[in-house]
Design a protein around this motif. Structure first.
Motif, PDB file in Angstrom:
ATOM      1  N   TYR A  35      -7.848  35.276 -17.095  1.00  0.00           N
ATOM      2  CA  TYR A  35      -8.110  35.733 -18.451  1.00  0.00           C
ATOM      3  C   TYR A  35      -9.020  34.724 -19.157  1.00  0.00           C
ATOM      4  N   GLN A  37      -9.739  33.533 -23.273  1.00  0.00           N
ATOM      5  CA  GLN A  37      -9.197  33.648 -24.625  1.00  0.00           C
ATOM      6  C   GLN A  37     -10.221  33.112 -25.604  1.00  0.00           C
ATOM      7  N   GLY A  42      -8.217  37.674 -28.841  1.00  0.00           N
ATOM      8  CA  GLY A  42      -7.049  37.737 -27.977  1.00  0.00           C
ATOM      9  C   GLY A  42      -7.390  37.398 -26.538  1.00  0.00           C
ATOM     10  N   LEU A  43      -6.646  37.959 -25.638  1.00  0.00           N
ATOM     11  CA  LEU A  43      -6.816  37.713 -24.205  1.00  0.00           C
ATOM     12  C   LEU A  43      -7.560  38.875 -23.564  1.00  0.00           C
ATOM     13  N   LEU A  45      -8.938  40.326 -19.752  1.00  0.00           N
ATOM     14  CA  LEU A  45      -8.801  40.183 -18.308  1.00  0.00           C
ATOM     15  C   LEU A  45     -10.170  40.168 -17.654  1.00  0.00           C
ATOM     16  N   TYR A  48      -8.513  40.353 -11.375  1.00  0.00           N
ATOM     17  CA  TYR A  48      -7.156  40.161 -10.913  1.00  0.00           C
ATOM     18  C   TYR A  48      -7.075  40.431  -9.409  1.00  0.00           C
ATOM     19  N   PHE A  90      -7.499  31.145 -18.658  1.00  0.00           N
ATOM     20  CA  PHE A  90      -6.116  31.052 -18.196  1.00  0.00           C
ATOM     21  C   PHE A  90      -5.946  31.818 -16.890  1.00  0.00           C
ATOM     22  N   GLY A  98       3.739  42.436 -12.347  1.00  0.00           N
ATOM     23  CA  GLY A  98       3.832  42.168 -13.770  1.00  0.00           C
ATOM     24  C   GLY A  98       4.928  42.877 -14.507  1.00  0.00           C
ATOM     25  N   GLY A 101       6.838  40.365 -16.301  1.00  0.00           N
ATOM     26  CA  GLY A 101       6.079  39.418 -17.103  1.00  0.00           C
ATOM     27  C   GLY A 101       5.227  38.506 -16.248  1.00  0.00           C
ATOM     28  N   TYR A 102       4.389  37.749 -16.906  1.00  0.00           N
ATOM     29  CA  TYR A 102       3.472  36.831 -16.239  1.00  0.00           C
ATOM     30  C   TYR A 102       3.880  35.378 -16.478  1.00  0.00           C
ATOM     31  N   PHE A 104       1.892  31.744 -16.919  1.00  0.00           N
ATOM     32  CA  PHE A 104       0.540  31.257 -17.184  1.00  0.00           C
ATOM     33  C   PHE A 104       0.388  29.782 -16.839  1.00  0.00           C
ATOM     34  N   GLY A 105      -0.841  29.419 -16.436  1.00  0.00           N
ATOM     35  CA  GLY A 105      -1.216  28.020 -16.364  1.00  0.00           C
ATOM     36  C   GLY A 105      -1.531  27.492 -17.753  1.00  0.00           C
ATOM     37  N   SER A 106      -1.854  26.199 -17.824  1.00  0.00           N
ATOM     38  CA  SER A 106      -2.081  25.569 -19.127  1.00  0.00           C
ATOM     39  C   SER A 106      -3.514  25.709 -19.621  1.00  0.00           C
TER      40      SER A 106
ATOM     41  N   PHE B  34       6.697  43.107 -24.191  1.00  0.00           N
ATOM     42  CA  PHE B  34       6.875  41.658 -24.080  1.00  0.00           C
ATOM     43  C   PHE B  34       6.448  40.964 -25.370  1.00  0.00           C
ATOM     44  N   TYR B  36       5.093  37.006 -26.036  1.00  0.00           N
ATOM     45  CA  TYR B  36       4.724  35.711 -25.485  1.00  0.00           C
ATOM     46  C   TYR B  36       4.468  34.748 -26.651  1.00  0.00           C
ATOM     47  N   GLY B  43      -0.624  26.932 -22.471  1.00  0.00           N
ATOM     48  CA  GLY B  43      -0.735  28.312 -22.036  1.00  0.00           C
ATOM     49  C   GLY B  43       0.350  29.168 -22.675  1.00  0.00           C
ATOM     50  N   LEU B  44       0.321  30.459 -22.371  1.00  0.00           N
ATOM     51  CA  LEU B  44       1.304  31.374 -22.922  1.00  0.00           C
ATOM     52  C   LEU B  44       2.595  31.310 -22.122  1.00  0.00           C
ATOM     53  N   LEU B  46       6.347  33.408 -21.580  1.00  0.00           N
ATOM     54  CA  LEU B  46       7.119  34.601 -21.861  1.00  0.00           C
ATOM     55  C   LEU B  46       8.305  34.240 -22.744  1.00  0.00           C
ATOM     56  N   PHE B  89       2.206  36.582 -29.255  1.00  0.00           N
ATOM     57  CA  PHE B  89       1.486  37.750 -28.733  1.00  0.00           C
ATOM     58  C   PHE B  89       2.480  38.821 -28.291  1.00  0.00           C
ATOM     59  N   TYR B  99       0.634  47.689 -13.881  1.00  0.00           N
ATOM     60  CA  TYR B  99       1.343  46.713 -14.697  1.00  0.00           C
ATOM     61  C   TYR B  99       0.413  45.697 -15.348  1.00  0.00           C
ATOM     62  N   GLY B 104      -1.776  42.411 -27.736  1.00  0.00           N
ATOM     63  CA  GLY B 104      -2.120  42.358 -29.144  1.00  0.00           C
ATOM     64  C   GLY B 104      -3.003  41.151 -29.410  1.00  0.00           C
ATOM     65  N   ALA B 105      -3.555  41.088 -30.608  1.00  0.00           N
ATOM     66  CA  ALA B 105      -4.511  40.018 -30.947  1.00  0.00           C
ATOM     67  C   ALA B 105      -3.843  38.681 -31.220  1.00  0.00           C
TER      68      ALA B 105
END
Lengths: 113, 113
Positions: A35, A37, A42-43, A45, A48, A90, A98, A101-102, A104-106, B34, B36, B43-44, B46, B89, B99, B104-105
């Motif tokens: 992703y 940002q 927002g995020l 994609l 993937y 990210f 998914g 949920g996901y 995430f890395g930093s 979800f 986040y 990072g994000l 969950l 988020f 999936y 959202g923003a």
């Protein structure tokens, strides 16, 4: 610690340079995502990989390529960086594509000048 | 198509205040929902999730209930702390879209001592 590791954390590129962002996970997840940002957007994609050996375009793939090297690693390559690619990138992973949920890395903060 | 709408921020509250961040969605069928959280420079993560109507997700004092009749998944917390300052988020995921998460923003939350 188990999780998603991104390298580098920060990078400054000149317009036209290339680089590869690395992502590695030790969670044994099948799916991996890249992703970007941007403020106010927002995020989004980029690409993937639903499982090892497959990759698919996301919402904003132009200017990027990816490689799913093995189950653990998913890299993102910028062949010729442009200022519009200045962003925070990210990597994320998920099990079962998914539905739970996901993770995430930093992030990698990339500036293209 | 699928979409997620969050209340615009920033939301500024005093410590110990009640928090509500609104999230509504558009989707056919029964998406998973979800929340986040993204702390500064990270990072994000969950925060919570719900997979079917009337489910309540909860974590760290935060709660959200999946309301299909109002297509909403509002985030609430009874007493916020300075450490809750972050960007939140809302997202949905549908099985028929592999999936992939629809985001959202984001809503920035600022808690003042």
């Amino acid at each position: 610690n188990a999780g998603v590791t991104q390298t580098p954390k920060f990078q400054v590129l000149k317009t036209g340079q290339s680089m590869t962002l690395q992502c590695a996970q030790d969670m044994n997840h099948n799916s991996m995502y890249w992703y970007r940002q941007d403020p106010g957007m927002g995020l989004r994609l980029i690409y993937y990989s639903a499982s090892e050996g497959t990759t698919d375009k996301g919402e904003v793939p132009n200017g990027y390529n990816v490689s799913r090297l093995n189950k653990r690693e998913f890299s993102l390559r910028l062949e010729s960086a442009a200022p519009s690619q200045t962003s925070v990138y990210f990597c994320a992973t998920s099990q079962d594509r998914g539905s739970y949920g996901y993770t995430f890395g930093s992030g990698t903060r990339l500036t293209v000048v | 198509g699928n979409s997620v709408t969050q209340m615009e921020g920033p939301v500024t509250l005093s410590e110990e205040a009640f928090l509500t961040i609104n999230c509504t969605y558009t989707a056919t069928g029964y998406p998973s929902l979800f929340w986040y959280v993204q702390y500064p420079g990270e990072g994000l993560q969950l925060l919570l999730k719900a997979t079917k109507a009337d489910d309540k997700g909860s974590n760290k004092g935060f709660e959200a209930t999946y309301r299909k009749e109002t297509t909403s998944f509002h985030l609430e917390k009874g007493s916020v702390q300075v450490s809750d300052s972050a960007v939140y988020f809302c997202a949905l995921a549908k099985m028929d879209s592999n999936y992939q998460l629809i985001w959202g923003a984001g809503t920035k939350l600022i808690i003042k001592p």
